[in-house]
Scaffold this motif. Structure first.
Motif, PDB file in Angstrom:
ATOM      1  N   ARG A   8       0.813  -1.213   0.000  1.00 63.63           N
ATOM      2  CA  ARG A   8       0.000   0.000   0.000  1.00 63.63           C
ATOM      3  C   ARG A   8       0.851   1.270   0.000  1.00 63.63           C
ATOM      4  O   ARG A   8       0.544   2.259   0.661  1.00 63.63           O
ATOM      5  N   GLY A   9       1.952   1.244  -0.716  1.00 64.98           N
ATOM      6  CA  GLY A   9       2.778   2.453  -0.826  1.00 64.98           C
ATOM      7  C   GLY A   9       3.790   2.556   0.286  1.00 64.98           C
ATOM      8  O   GLY A   9       4.776   1.832   0.303  1.00 64.98           O
ATOM      9  N   ASN A  10       3.549   3.445   1.247  1.00 66.44           N
ATOM     10  CA  ASN A  10       4.524   3.600   2.334  1.00 66.44           C
ATOM     11  C   ASN A  10       4.195   2.727   3.542  1.00 66.44           C
ATOM     12  O   ASN A  10       4.796   2.876   4.606  1.00 66.44           O
ATOM     13  N   PHE A  11       3.242   1.806   3.390  1.00 65.06           N
ATOM     14  CA  PHE A  11       2.982   0.816   4.439  1.00 65.06           C
ATOM     15  C   PHE A  11       2.530  -0.478   3.775  1.00 65.06           C
ATOM     16  O   PHE A  11       2.134  -0.505   2.607  1.00 65.06           O
ATOM     17  N   MET A  12       2.625  -1.584   4.512  1.00 73.14           N
ATOM     18  CA  MET A  12       2.213  -2.873   3.951  1.00 73.14           C
ATOM     19  C   MET A  12       1.969  -3.877   5.074  1.00 73.14           C
ATOM     20  O   MET A  12       2.469  -3.732   6.200  1.00 73.14           O
ATOM     21  N   LEU A  13       1.223  -4.893   4.729  1.00 73.60           N
ATOM     22  CA  LEU A  13       0.991  -6.038   5.606  1.00 73.60           C
ATOM     23  C   LEU A  13       1.640  -7.248   4.958  1.00 73.60           C
ATOM     24  O   LEU A  13       1.646  -7.380   3.730  1.00 73.60           O
ATOM     25  N   MET A  14       2.199  -8.136   5.770  1.00 73.23           N
ATOM     26  CA  MET A  14       2.880  -9.317   5.261  1.00 73.23           C
ATOM     27  C   MET A  14       2.488 -10.513   6.113  1.00 73.23           C
ATOM     28  O   MET A  14       2.221 -10.351   7.315  1.00 73.23           O
TER      29      MET A  14
END
Length: 447
Positions: free
Chosen positions: A214-220
Motif C-alpha cells: 500500500r505504498g509507504n505501508f504494507m501487511l505481510m
C-alpha cells in the motif's frame, strides 16, 4: 582439528547457537551466555517476524549435517501472493520451478537450535547479564546490575553474537579507529495473527509470502506449521496512515476495511492483537573492525544489523559462520589471521545486503502493486529461462545462489539499467516476449 580452547559465545540466538555447534565440533569447550531466560521456557512476546531460510542459510546447516532437522520445521514458499486493494490477487514466483525459500517461526527455530547445540555438547548459561568484556584477555564481566558487583569469567576467545545492541561491540566501540553507525527507520512493525482453521489447515495459501502493498505501508504474512500465519504490519510511526493515527478500535477497524478488506475473515483478533502487541523498531547498524587481536570477534547482527525486507538477516549471519569456518580450515591455529580474513571477506558483503534489504522495502510495499514493475519481472524471468547463461534475476542471485552479496548488488544494478531501457520500448506490453525484446537485451548485455 584446532588446538582446543575455552570459548564463550555471547547470545543464544540463531547465529550464536549455530556458531557454538561449529566450534564444539572443532573440539573446543563452548559456553553460550545470554542475559535472557531460556527461550524454551517462555512464551514469545508478540514482536516476531517470521524468518525465511534460503541457500546461504542452508549451506551453513548442510556443512554441519543439520539440514534435514531444520527442514522438518519449515514450510516451502515459492512465490509472493500480492493482495491488491480491490482484493485482486497476483502471484509472482521467486525462481525457477522447484526453488523455494522456507518459512520458519523464529521461536520454534531458536528452540530447536538450542536443543541441537546442547545435544552436541555446548553448555548454556541463561540469565547471565554480561556488562563488559576486557578485550586484552577475553574476560567477561557479569553481574545482576551494571553498577553492582561483577564476577569475572576468563576465556581464550569471546564471540559477540548478542544482536544489534551488543555489549561486546559496545566495548569495542570505545577503542580508537573503530567506525560505527546506527540508523533507525521511521517505519516500525507490529505482529498480528491469522489463526488456523478448526481442522488445523491454513486459511490462505501456505506456500506463498503474502503481501498487501500500500505504498509507504504494507501487511505481510508467512505460514507456520500449526496452520496459523504470523502477520507483520509495517507502517510509519507518525503522519497519515501511521501507527500514531490508529489510536482506537473504530479507527483501526475502518482502516483495515479500507486498505486490507480481504483480511476481515482471516484476522478475527485484529483489535486485540493490535493493541496488545508492541510497536517495534527497525534499525540498521554498521561497524568495523569486527575483531580485536586474536581473541574477540563480532558475528551476525552484532556486526551488521539490517532491516528484514529481503529476509536475509539470519542467512547473512549464517554465511558469516560459513566464511569463518573456511578461514579456520585455511589458517589452523592462527586466530589473528582467521579473524582478519573473516572480516575482510564479510564486510563488503554485509554492507551490500544492508543496501539490498533497505531497497526491498520499496519493492514490496509499492512496486509489487505496479503493473509495469510486474511486467519487468515477467520479462526478466522469461529471458532468464531462455538464456540462463546470460541472465539471473537479482532476487535469485541473492536468494538461490552463493554469489557474494556485493557482486549480486553490482550485477543487479547493471541489469536494472538494461531493463529501464527495455521498458521504454514502444508497445512493450504486447511485445514483451518477442524476438525484438530478446535481441535488445542481448545487445545491451554486450555493451
Amino acid at each position: 582439528m584446532q588446538t582446543p580452547q575455552k570459548i564463550a559465545v555471547v547470545g543464544s540466538g540463531l547465529v550464536g547457537t549455530l556458531l557454538a555447534i561449529y566450534l564444539k565440533k572443532l573440539g573446543h569447550t563452548v559456553h553460550v551466555l545470554d542475559r535472557s531466560p531460556d527461550i524454551r521456557t517462555v512464551e514469545f512476546s508478540g514482536r516476531s517476524i517470521n524468518l525465511v531460510m534460503s541457500n546461504r542459510g542452508w549451506k551453513a546447516l548442510e556443512d554441519i549435517g543439520l539440514t534435514e532437522e531444520i527442514k522438518k520445521i519449515g514450510i516451502p514458499v515459492d512465490k509472493r501472493a500480492i493482495h491488491l486493494k480491490d482484493s485482486k490477487l497476483n502471484y509472482q514466483y521467486y525462481g525457477k520451478e522447484g526453488e523455494a525459500i522456507y518459512s520458519l517461526s523464529r521461536g520454534v527455530l531458536n528452540r530447536k537450535m538450542i536443543d541441537l547445540a546442547e545435544a552436541a555438547g555446548v553448555e548454556f548459561f541463561f540469565e547471565h547479564r554480561i556488562w563488559d568484556v576486557t578485550l586484552a584477555d577475553a574476560t567477561l564481566h557479569i553481574g545482576e546490575t551494571e553498577r553492582g558487583e561483577w564476577t569475572d569469567l576468563k576465556y581464550d576467545k569471546v564471540f559477540g553474537a548478542d544482536g544489534a545492541f551488543s555489549r561486546i561491540r559496545h566495548r569495542m566501540q570505545r577503542q580508537s579507529m573503530f567506525n560505527y553507525s546506527q540508523e533507525f527507520l521511521n517505519i516500525g512493525y507490529k505482529e498480528l495473527h491469522i489463526p488456523a482453521n478448526p481442522d488445523g489447515s491454513h486459511k490462505i495459501d501456505k506456500n506463498s509470502l503474502h503481501i498487501w502493498p500500500r505504498g509507504n505501508f504494507m501487511l505481510m504474512a508467512l505460514a507456520n506449521l500449526d496452520g496459523s500465519f504470523t502477520c507483520t504490519l509495517f507502517m510509519p510511526f507518525e503522519g497519515e496512515n501511521s501507527f500514531e493515527s490508529l489510536k482506537d478500535e473504530k479507527t483501526l477497524v475502518d482502516f483495515f476495511a479500507e486498505f486490507f478488506p480481504d483480511t476481515k475473515e482471516v484476522i478475527p483478533d485484529l483489535v486485540r492483537d493490535f493493541f496488545k502487541n508492541p510497536t517495534s523498531y527497525l534499525v540498521m547498524m554498521k561497524c568495523f573492525p569486527w575483531t580485536h587481536a586474536d581473541n574477540v570477534a563480532l558475528i551476525g547482527d552484532s556486526a551488521h544489523a539490517i532491516v528484514p525486507f529481503y529476509g536475509h538477516g539470519m542467512n547473512a549471519g549464517f554465511e558469516d559462520i560459513t566464511v569463518l569456518n573456511e578461514m579456520i580450515a585455511k589458517y589452523g591455529d592462527d586466530w589473528e589471521a582467521i579473524f582478519k580474513a573473516y572480516e575482510k571477506s564479510r564486510k563488503p558483503n554485509a554492507d551490500a545486503i544492508a543496501e539490498l534489504s533497505y531497497r526491498n522495502f520499496m519493492e514490496m510495499s509499492a512496486k509489487t502493486a505496479d503493473e509495469k514493475f510486474l511486467l519487468q519481472k515477467k520479462i526478466e524471468k522469461w529471458f532468464s529461462d531462455k538464456h540462463p547463461d546470460l541472465w539471473m534475476p537479482l532476487y535469485s542471485r541473492v536468494t538461490f545462489s552463493l554469489q557474494p552479496y556485493s557482486e549480486a548488488l553490482a550485477i543487479g544494478d547493471f541489469q536494472n539499467k538494461i531493463m529501464e531501457e527495455v521498458m521504454q520500448m514502444e508497445n512493450i506490453e504486447t511485445i514483451w516476449d518477442s524476438e525484438v525484446v530478446e535481441q535488445k537485451i542481448i545487445s545491451l548485455l554486450s555493451k
